[in-house]
Every structure is written in structure tokens, then in C-alpha cells.
Write an enzyme that holds these catalytic residues in place. Structure first.
Site, short mmCIF file in Angstrom:
data_model
loop_
_atom_site.label_atom_id
_atom_site.label_comp_id
_atom_site.label_asym_id
_atom_site.label_seq_id
_atom_site.Cartn_x
_atom_site.Cartn_y
_atom_site.Cartn_z
N ASP A 80 5.84 4.31 0.41
CA ASP A 80 5.47 2.94 0.07
C ASP A 80 6.74 2.10 0.17
OD1 ASP A 80 4.05 0.72 -1.05
OD2 ASP A 80 2.80 2.15 -2.15
N GLU A 99 -0.02 -3.90 3.85
CA GLU A 99 -0.95 -4.44 2.87
C GLU A 99 -0.90 -5.95 3.02
OE1 GLU A 99 -1.91 -4.67 -1.90
OE2 GLU A 99 0.10 -4.93 -1.14
C1 GLC Z 1 0.70 -4.52 -4.24
C2 GLC Z 1 0.54 -3.19 -4.92
C3 GLC Z 1 0.29 -3.42 -6.38
C4 GLC Z 1 1.49 -4.14 -6.94
C5 GLC Z 1 1.82 -5.40 -6.16
C6 GLC Z 1 3.19 -5.88 -6.47
O1 GLC Z 1 -0.46 -5.26 -4.28
O2 GLC Z 1 -0.47 -2.44 -4.30
O3 GLC Z 1 0.05 -2.22 -7.07
O4 GLC Z 1 1.26 -4.46 -8.27
O5 GLC Z 1 1.76 -5.22 -4.78
O6 GLC Z 1 4.14 -5.02 -5.91
#
Ligand code: GLC
Ligand code: CA
Length: 558
Positions: A98, A257
Site C-alpha cells: 500500500d 484508489e
Molecule cells: C484511503 C484508505 C483509507 C484511509 C484514507 C486516508 O481511502 O483506504 O483507509 O483512511 O485513504 O489515508
């Protein structure tokens, strides 16, 4: 369509804090993961997406990183990590890290320096602005975790931007030095031998320079930063640079994401010839029913769900690649949301949902416990939550603004909270579901005696074995990976029926999203003598099919 190993792979997401605790402190860890690799091998997955394991003060469970090149003390050591990577590779399993680089922790060395003085050499690594006036932040933006997106800092009498918690200051990607630091850190991990990156909120790294006020939707205290931070002016330039300097030099799987992403945006992030990412996570199907707020209990109308999924299936075809998911660490359990988690229908509907998603075009992602049909937790009280998103929202909406009633808001949290996904993995029927010998950091779902990996592995008709079969089918049939998609019966409110086609092969996927028997007419081309059942959650083989039973899933191939 171009073939690629990451198009043919199945990814399994591990949320390390909740996966397996090896030392009894109640927190999952890396040795815990290593000890369960054989389980993942048995399931048949190809890649692990590892939620963050870096050094972190855990304001947002590791998504607030204070050192990108060290392992979180609670999770173990770099040596443990190297062992896990080696053991995974020995089993043919890849590891996707990640990458959280929209922001760091406020305890990261760069930020500790940055906040010291206006002329510190790290000052410009973050986004600092003067207030608009006495106690007035630079603009009206709200953070994703409630409150203003700006935090006042006394040392220099200025504000810093944080789109998430105030312990997650946003990096300034317009600063070339920031990009160089990030790219060289990524390179360091690649040289170590990791196999890819899932990029956290990567659509937000570039902000509009002027940082104007955002629109305020009724009922909200703050303005929306979306128009100025999501898919900002330089995001594609920076990703192309990242691709050129790091990604293109290794054989990686990459997924961004990208909240707020449309099909058109996705073609830019993940287009076959764009040289940015392999694929993105879109959120349209997860956001159905949200009318300006995530905190609702609205059902998901099937017609709308089909429309969204089908749009992504057909419009990316041949142009970009889909990621397929119903769960991750930020979403409630899919069987509780899209299926039926009652004792009677949990298993059937979990298998039906799996069929519906795994037979589509794209790379499927399985979230830990999804393969067991794990369910939402029966939360009833705010003290049971650990997620900063819930704790802050409760404070703001119930205690500060009084716009929501406590009980009603908690029932929405029960339905949608991220903590539903974060309760410990249910391994067996021993205390705390075999997750820990200590006290788990978040309570185990009381249904673990029935729903656990051990029981699922022993029962050949379990959700686990069904997932195993789906994953194996994908390896055997090119059509499941590469076939093109067509939706049938778009207006049917109960059935999700679609076909896949590749050369002279064809699949018919039929899913009943209700607990009633539903009549269905099988298209003639599938009733031919050479048609056969590929998978069924009712153990059907051949024979005449006139209706689908409650939550039935059935796939035919000709
Ligand atoms: C993304 C992650 C989430 C986190 C956010 C801030 O959406 O998946 O879990 O809280 O980013 O890093
Ligand atoms: Ca531990």
C-alpha cells in the site's frame, strides 16, 4: 486484447492489524501473516495487497506513516517482512504494497521539520497557508474525517492542509523534491523485490493552486474540496513521471484508489497506452444510495447496481482494465449489504455475490474474511468503534452540531462503518476466533463459532470452497478473464443476468438477488446439447432450468 499476468491474477487484501496475531498482544502482525500463507495458497490467490505495515502512530491504522522505510513496531521488524516476502514468493504469491503518499503522519521527520519555521528546508514539502483572519482557516474545506481540512499551527501562526485527519498532513506534490523522495522510496521497495503498489487516494495528490472555497451542500458545515483536489491539474503529469522513473522499470501490478473517478477519468489513469497505472478502484457501485451522506441505511436497488457495473464493463473494454470488488477495509461486509446475512441465506448469497463479481472482466479482489462469508458486526454503542471516521463523525454530528440523533446515527454506522471489515479474521471456534491469545484490539464478531476458516475448510460445500473453485475456474478459462460482457434483462429488479463471449465460446451468468424463486427463460443458444454448468451454488448439473431459487447463482458455458 493484450494479455498480462495482472489481468489473470486474483488479489487478496490483508488488513494486517486484524489478520493474525502471533504474539498475544491483540494486534495482528507480520509473523501472523507468514504463518497463514499456506491458507492463502490453498485458496489459490496470486497476489496479496498488504494494507500499510510501515512505521505509524496509528491515528488511522497505518494510513498515517511516519517512516516509509521501517516496519510498524507492533507489526514486527524488517527482518520479519523480508521473511514474509521470501516465504510468499516461494509459494508463488506476490506482494503488493500500500503506497500512502497523498499525506504522511504529522510525526514523519519531514513534517516535524516543516512545522518548525517558515524557512525550514522542508517547509514546502507540505501545504501551508495564512489564515483568512483571526481564527479563520484559509478556506471552507472540510476534511474526510470531519472538521476543517486546515489545522492551525502556533509555531509559525499558519495553517496546514489535511484532507484526512489532522495527523495526516497533505504532501505538496508540486514540489519536485517531494516527488523525488517518493520515487526513490518506491524504488527502494522495488529493489527489495516487492511486486506492486496499491496507491492510496492517488487521485487527490494534485491541488488547484488557488485553493478556492468549495460548494457547501445543505446539512454540511464545510465546503467540498472535491472540485479542487480530486483529479487535480497535474495528477496525470505526476503519475506519468512516476511511471517513467519507477513503475516502468519493474514488472509490477499497480492499482490506484481513485475516489470520484468516472469512466472517462479511468481511461486516463489506466488507459492501455497512457503509461500511468494498470487499473483503478472506482466507487460508483459502493456509493449507490448515498444522498450527500455516507451515513444512511438505504438499500442498493439492483437495476442501478447493474447499470453501474455494466457501464464499467462495457466502456473500459479494450481501453483500460477493471478492478472487481465488493469489499475492502473501508467498506462494510458485502453479504450484509448486497446479500442476506440471515442464518438461512448467508452462505447462498455470499456465493451468489462472489459468482456475480468473479465472472466479470477485470482483476478480482477478495478482502480477508469475504471468502468465509463474514458479516457485519452487531454494533449498538459508540464506545464499540475504533475507527477515527466514526468517532469524529459522531462527535461532530451528534455532540457539536446536533444534526443527527445518536441512536439513528449508530444504526447507520452499524450498516456502513469501516470497522465492520476490521473485526478480527475468524480462524476457528476457539476464544477470539483463534486470532489472538490476548485481548483483540477490536472485538471479534460473536458469530465466529459458526463462521470460521477451520469449519469452512472442513465443509466441501462452504463459501471458502466455492471461492476456491471460482479462482480455479478463472485460471482454466480465458473467457472468464478476457471475454467481453453483455448485460441481459437490464430492467429486471431481481435477477442479474449477463453473458461473456470470447471467440466461439460463451458464458451465461445468472444471479438471483432475492429470497424468492424467480422464473427465468434461458436464451436458446445455451440450451443446446453441448452447454454445461460451469458452477452452481445449488449443486445443479444439467437439466431444464425454468427458475432460479433464492440467491441462486448459475453459470452455463457453451
Ligand atoms: C484511503 C484508505 C483509507 C484511509 C484514507 C486516508 O481511502 O483506504 O483507509 O483512511 O485513504 O489515508
Ligand atoms: Ca501481535
Amino acid at each position: 486484447m493484450k494479455r498480462a499476468w495482472w489481468k489473470e491474477a486474483v488479489v487478496y487484501q490483508i488488513y494486517p492489524r486484524s489478520f493474525m496475531d502471533s504474539n498475544g498482544d491483540g494486534v495482528g502482525d507480520i509473523k501472523g501473516i507468514t504463518g497463514r500463507l499456506d491458507y492463502l495458497k490453498e485458496l489459490g490467490i496470486d497476489v496479496i495487497w498488504l494494507s500499510p505495515v510501515y512505521q505509524s502512530p496509528n491515528d488511522d491504522n497505518g494510513y498515517d506513516i511516519s517512516d516509509y522505510q521501517a516496519i510498524m513496531t507492533e507489526f514486527g521488524t524488517m527482518e520479519d517482512f523480508d521473511d514474509m516476502l521470501r516465504e510468499a514468493h516461494e509459494r508463488g504469491i506476490k506482494i503488493m504494497m500500500d503506497l500512502v503518499v497523498n499525506h504522511t503522519s504529522d510525526e514523519h521527520r519531514w513534517f516535524v521539520e516543516s512545522r518548525k519555521s517558515k524557512d525550514n528546508s522542508y517547509r514546502d514539502y507540505y501545504i501551508w497557508r495564512e489564515g483568512k483572519g483571526e481564527k479563520m482557516p484559509p478556506n471552507n474545506w472540510g476534511s474526510c474525517f470531519s472538521g476543517s481540512a486546515w489545522q492551525y499551527d502556533e509555531a509559525t501562526d499558519m495553517y496546514y492542509l489535511h484532507l484526512f485527519s489532522k495527523k495526516q498532513p497533505d504532501l505538496n506534490w508540486d514540489n519536485e523534491k517531494v516527488r523525488e523522495e517518493v520515487f526513490s522510496m518506491m524504488d527502494w521497495w522495488c529493489r527489495k523485490g516487492i511486486d506492486g503498489f496499491r496507491m492510496d487516494v492517488i487521485s487527490m495528490i494534485s491541488k488547484t493552486k488557488e485553493l478556492p472555497d468549495g460548494p457547501v451542500t445543505p446539512g454540511n458545515l464545510y465546503g467540498d474540496f472535491g472540485p479542487y483536489c480530486i483529479h487535480g491539474p497535474n495528477v496525470h503529469r505526476y503519475l506519468k513521471e512516476m511511471n517513467e522513473k519507477v513503475l516502468s522499470r519493474y514488472d509490477l501490478i499497480t492499482v490506484g484508489e481513485t475516489s470520484g473517478v468516472t469512466v472517462e477519468d479511468a481511461k486516463r489513469y489506466a488507459g492501455e497506452s497512457e503509461h500511468e497505472l494498470n487499473m483503478v478502484f472506482q466507487f460508483e457501485h459502493m456509493d449507490i444510495g448515498n444522498n450527500g451522506t455516507k451515513w444512511n441505511r438505504n438499500p442498493v436497488p439492483l437495476v442501478e447496481f447493474k447499470k453501474v457495473m455494466s457501464k464499467w464493463q462495457t466502456e473500459l473494454e479494450g481501453k483500460a482494465w477493471n478492478s472487481l470488488y465488493l469489499e475492502n477495509h473501508d467498506q462494510p461486509r458485502s453479504v450484509s449489504r448486497f446479500g442476506n446475512d440471515s442464518e438461512e441465506y448467508r452462505e447462498r448469497s455470499a456465493k451468489m455475490l462472489a459468482t456475480c463479481i468473479h465472472m466479470m472482466q477485470g482483476t478480482p479482489y477478495v478482502y480477508q474474511g469475504e471468502e468465509l462469508g463474514m458479516t457485519n458486526y452487531p454494533f449498538t454503542d459508540i464506545s464499540q468503534f475504533r475507527d477515527i471516521e466514526n468517532i469524529n463523525a459522531y462527535h461532530e454530528l451528534v455532540e457539536v452540531s446536533g444534526t443527527r440523533e445518536s441512536e439513528e446515527l449508530i444504526s447507520c454506522f452499524q450498516y456502513k462503518s469501516r470497522d465492520n471489515a476490521r473485526t478480527p479474521m475468524q480462524w476457528d471456534d476457539s476464544p477470539h476466533a483463534g486470532f489472538t491469545e490476548g485481548k483483540p484490539w477490536l472485538a471479534v464478531n460473536p458469530n465466529y463459532k459458526k463462521i470460521n476458516a477451520k469449519a469452512e475448510m472442513e465443509n466441501p460445500n462452504s463459501v471458502f470452497h466455492y471461492y476456491k473453485k471460482l479462482i480455479a475456474l478463472r485460471k482454466k478459462y480465458d473467457i472468464i478473464v478476457y471475454g467481453s460482457y453483455e448485460l441481459l434483462l437490464p430492467e429486471d429488479e431481481n435477477l442479474y443476468v449477463y453473458t461473456r463471449s470470447l471467440e466461439d465460446e460463451k458464458l451465461l451468468v445468472m444471479c438471483n438477488f432475492t429470497k424468492e424463486n424467480r422464473a427465468i427463460e434461458i436464451p436458446q443458444e445455451f440450451t443446446k446439447a453441448d452447454g454445461k454448468v460451469l458452477i452452481s451454488n445449488y449443486g445443479r448439473d444439467n437439466g431444464e432450468i425454468k427458475n432460479l431459487k433464492p440467491y441462486e447463482a448459475l453459470v452455463l458455458i457453451v
